[in-house]
Design a protein around this motif. Structure first.
Motif, PDB file in Angstrom:
ATOM      1  N   ALA A  36      62.375 -21.748  56.942  1.00  0.00           N
ATOM      2  CA  ALA A  36      61.142 -21.623  56.595  1.00  0.00           C
ATOM      3  C   ALA A  36      60.501 -21.058  56.785  1.00  0.00           C
ATOM      4  O   ALA A  36      59.693 -20.460  55.637  1.00  0.00           O
ATOM      5  CB  ALA A  36      60.147 -22.743  56.739  1.00  0.00           C
ATOM      6  N   ALA A  37      59.981 -19.342  57.636  1.00  0.00           N
ATOM      7  CA  ALA A  37      59.482 -18.407  57.923  1.00  0.00           C
ATOM      8  C   ALA A  37      60.508 -17.613  57.138  1.00  0.00           C
ATOM      9  O   ALA A  37      59.882 -16.884  56.161  1.00  0.00           O
ATOM     10  CB  ALA A  37      59.392 -17.982  59.272  1.00  0.00           C
ATOM     11  N   GLY A  99      57.035 -10.350  46.777  1.00  0.00           N
ATOM     12  CA  GLY A  99      57.283 -12.088  47.181  1.00  0.00           C
ATOM     13  C   GLY A  99      56.255 -13.052  46.668  1.00  0.00           C
ATOM     14  O   GLY A  99      55.172 -12.591  45.587  1.00  0.00           O
ATOM     15  N   HIS A 129      49.244 -23.576  51.088  1.00  0.00           N
ATOM     16  CA  HIS A 129      49.057 -22.333  52.427  1.00  0.00           C
ATOM     17  C   HIS A 129      48.788 -21.237  51.793  1.00  0.00           C
ATOM     18  O   HIS A 129      48.318 -21.351  51.071  1.00  0.00           O
ATOM     19  CB  HIS A 129      50.797 -21.831  51.966  1.00  0.00           C
ATOM     20  N   ALA A 131      48.373 -18.386  51.158  1.00  0.00           N
ATOM     21  CA  ALA A 131      48.631 -17.312  50.052  1.00  0.00           C
ATOM     22  C   ALA A 131      47.971 -18.138  48.551  1.00  0.00           C
ATOM     23  O   ALA A 131      48.266 -17.864  47.512  1.00  0.00           O
ATOM     24  CB  ALA A 131      50.498 -17.071  49.573  1.00  0.00           C
ATOM     25  N   ASN A 182      55.055 -26.488  53.459  1.00  0.00           N
ATOM     26  CA  ASN A 182      55.869 -25.773  54.765  1.00  0.00           C
ATOM     27  C   ASN A 182      55.339 -26.614  56.449  1.00  0.00           C
ATOM     28  O   ASN A 182      56.364 -25.913  57.587  1.00  0.00           O
ATOM     29  CB  ASN A 182      55.659 -23.852  54.556  1.00  0.00           C
ATOM     30  N   ASP A 207      53.655 -22.860  43.859  1.00  0.00           N
ATOM     31  CA  ASP A 207      54.316 -22.379  44.741  1.00  0.00           C
ATOM     32  C   ASP A 207      55.793 -22.904  45.205  1.00  0.00           C
ATOM     33  O   ASP A 207      55.708 -23.598  45.567  1.00  0.00           O
ATOM     34  CB  ASP A 207      53.251 -22.303  45.573  1.00  0.00           C
ATOM     35  N   SER A 230      59.883 -16.789  47.426  1.00  0.00           N
ATOM     36  CA  SER A 230      60.186 -15.492  47.530  1.00  0.00           C
ATOM     37  C   SER A 230      61.673 -15.298  47.752  1.00  0.00           C
ATOM     38  O   SER A 230      62.137 -15.981  48.631  1.00  0.00           O
ATOM     39  CB  SER A 230      59.611 -15.322  49.320  1.00  0.00           C
ATOM     40  N   HIS A 370      51.141 -22.173  61.117  1.00  0.00           N
ATOM     41  CA  HIS A 370      52.262 -21.808  59.289  1.00  0.00           C
ATOM     42  C   HIS A 370      51.518 -21.033  58.277  1.00  0.00           C
ATOM     43  O   HIS A 370      52.494 -21.845  57.415  1.00  0.00           O
ATOM     44  CB  HIS A 370      52.878 -23.333  59.648  1.00  0.00           C
TER      45      HIS A 370
HETATM   46  N1  C6P Z   1      55.982 -19.212  54.657  1.00  0.00           N
HETATM   47  C1  C6P Z   1      56.337 -20.102  57.273  1.00  0.00           C
HETATM   48  O1  C6P Z   1      56.929 -19.705  57.605  1.00  0.00           O
HETATM   49  P1  C6P Z   1      55.533 -15.182  51.274  1.00  0.00           P
HETATM   50  O2  C6P Z   1      54.838 -14.321  53.167  1.00  0.00           O
HETATM   51  O3  C6P Z   1      54.888 -14.432  50.156  1.00  0.00           O
HETATM   52  O4  C6P Z   1      57.204 -14.635  51.418  1.00  0.00           O
HETATM   53  O5  C6P Z   1      55.376 -16.270  51.696  1.00  0.00           O
HETATM   54  C2  C6P Z   1      54.039 -16.874  51.300  1.00  0.00           C
HETATM   55  C3  C6P Z   1      54.349 -18.627  51.553  1.00  0.00           C
HETATM   56  C4  C6P Z   1      53.941 -19.049  50.553  1.00  0.00           C
HETATM   57  N2  C6P Z   1      54.130 -20.827  50.104  1.00  0.00           N
HETATM   58  C5  C6P Z   1      54.020 -20.976  50.748  1.00  0.00           C
HETATM   59  C6  C6P Z   1      54.413 -23.190  50.363  1.00  0.00           C
HETATM   60  C7  C6P Z   1      55.298 -20.648  51.980  1.00  0.00           C
HETATM   61  O6  C6P Z   1      55.800 -21.164  52.698  1.00  0.00           O
HETATM   62  C8  C6P Z   1      54.965 -18.904  52.384  1.00  0.00           C
HETATM   63  C9  C6P Z   1      55.353 -18.519  53.610  1.00  0.00           C
HETATM   64  C10 C6P Z   1      56.544 -18.790  56.372  1.00  0.00           C
HETATM   65  O7  C6P Z   1      56.093 -21.172  56.547  1.00  0.00           O
HETATM   66  C11 C6P Z   1      55.272 -17.831  56.850  1.00  0.00           C
HETATM   67  S1  C6P Z   1      53.371 -18.119  56.751  1.00  0.00           S
END
Ligand code: C6P
Length: 413
Positions: A36-37, A99, A129, A131, A182, A207, A230, A370
């Motif tokens: 998931a990461a 991403g 998340h 983001a 996630n 997302d 991403s 996370h």
């Molecule tokens: N979650 C996790 O270990 P980026 O970093 O831009 O590629 O993705 C961000 C992101 C946004 N939404 C969700 C639901 C996500 O899971 C993630 C990234 C990783 O869960 C890294 S924090």
């Protein structure tokens, strides 16, 4: 696992991923459960990027020479592959970004900045998340709109009654929601949520960071207005992601970053903008990474997203069963529709210690919040450990996780 009916031969698939065939420590094979990461990459993706650099590298959209034409054809070819992969109506609706994070920030800084103001509401959820929280908080501070979060039910699904009510009661302009969690694994009913949002006159951003890599996603069937995801979580390189947007919306949105390629004409007095998608792709893009993403899409499509989804459902169900047998282990999220993650705690052992103990046994999991601190606050947990699966994980790897967890418990007893 008894008599699993896997849709494809996992050993054959694993052979495509060079990184999986190493010892994590001498004598200990790598069990990679941190997908998931970021997921691992098949040789086809790595080779395509290497071949591009060895044979065809030049800047795109700029040169008249053969190499630039080759690079441009490969870059734009990848856009069409992504378009077909998510069933977008036109390649102009596919914007390459770095991403998911950048894709969401793009919507906030263009559509959001131009549209939102005092009195407006953006509806997110408490499981988002960072983001999909922080860009809206930053903009809300500046523009004065209100950001509200749909609460959860005890099983880790969204409270859709509250969602429906708030859509009716509040002046919601945008719903912004993760497709797959996630942490909890919950797969949110985004097609249903999109219908309700549209009935209330709101747009919806999905997302897709944890859904597009794992299941068939059809933007026209979902009827989402924006979809962010991403590359690096779907067998593609880091540094590339996608923003899908409905064409009419993207046409109406102002650009975000200014520079080369995004303009139609520049004079010292001012500039006009290029057509879609270039209006949102300022500067030299991540050409090799986009090409790698195109090859990853080919790879996933050849396996079949339905098959990948089924395979992961089998592995996840098995993992949840096995984890629930271990005394003192709690797994979070009981949604019926769930993705390939299992976030858990072990009584008496901090999640970071759990991850460290597992690492000593060759098993890579993530520990922490996370990037979902509000969700962990809600669960009153400082951290969880998380095993997350992808198309190449096996029941034997789940067994290794369980055995290592028993060993960790013994060490801390
Ligand atoms: N979650 C996790 O270990 P980026 O970093 O831009 O590629 O993705 C961000 C992101 C946004 N939404 C969700 C639901 C996500 O899971 C993630 C990234 C990783 O869960 C890294 S924090």
């Amino acid at each position: 696992m008894t008599d699993p009916i896997f849709p494809y031969d996992i050993a054959t698939v694993r052979a495509d991923f060079p990184v999986l065939h190493q010892e994590h420590h001498p004598g200990t094979p790598l069990v990679f459960l941190d997908n998931a990461a970021s997921s691992q990459k098949p040789a086809a993706v790595i080779d395509a990027m290497s071949t591009y650099y060895r044979q065809s590298h030049a800047n795109v959209h700029r040169g008249i020479h053969k190499l630039s034409e080759e690079a441009t054809a490969a870059y734009e070819g990848a856009r069409k592959k992504v378009q077909r992969f998510i069933h977008a109506a036109s390649p102009r609706e596919i914007i390459f970004t770095r991403g998911t994070t950048e894709s969401i920030n793009l919507v906030a800084q263009t559509w959001g900045r131009a549209t939102l103001g005092p009195g407006d509401v953006v509806l997110a959820t408490v499981m988002e998340h960072h983001a999909n929280i922080v860009p809206w908080q930053m903009l809300a501070q500046e523009k004065g709109f209100s950001l509200q979060y749909v609460p959860l039910l005890p099983d880790g699904t969204l409270n859709l009654e509250v969602y429906r009510r708030w859509l009716h009661e509040l002046p919601v302009k945008l719903v912004t929601v993760m497709h797959g969690s996630n942490v909890l694994g919950t797969v949110n009913p985004v097609a249903h949520m999109a219908r309700l949002a549209h009935e209330a006159g709101a747009l919806i951003l999905v997302d897709g960071a944890q859904s597009v890599p794992h299941m068939p996603v059809d933007v026209q069937a979902l009827d989402c207005d924006f979809l962010a995801f991403s590359g690096h979580k779907m067998a593609a390189p880091t540094g590339v992601g996608v923003l899908y947007g409905k064409r009419a919306l993207l046409e109406a949105m102002p650009p975000w970053m200014g520079g080369g390629d995004m303009i139609s004409r520049v004079t010292l007095a001012g500039s006009t903008w290029n057509e879609l998608p270039y209006k949102f792709e300022a500067g030299t893009p991540a050409i090799a990474e986009v090409i790698g993403l195109g090859v990853a899409v080919d790879y996933l499509s050849a396996l079949g997203m339905e098959n990948i989804h089924r395979q992961e459902q089998l592995i996840t169900r098995y993992a949840l069963e096995r984890l629930s047998e271990i005394p003192g282990v709690t797994v979070y999220g009981q949604a019926e529709q769930r993705g390939a993650v299992a976030a858990f705690t072990v009584d008496g052992i901090h999640a970071h210690d759990v991850a460290q103990m597992l690492d000593a046994d060759g098993i890579a999991v993530r520990a922490g919040h996370h990037c979902a601190m509000p969700l962990h606050d809600l669960l009153s947990l400082p951290a969880t450990a998380r095993a997350s699966f992808y198309l190449y994980n096996t029941p034997a790897e789940v067994d290794a996780l369980v055995t290592a967890l028993y060993r960790a418990k013994q060490a801390f007893a």
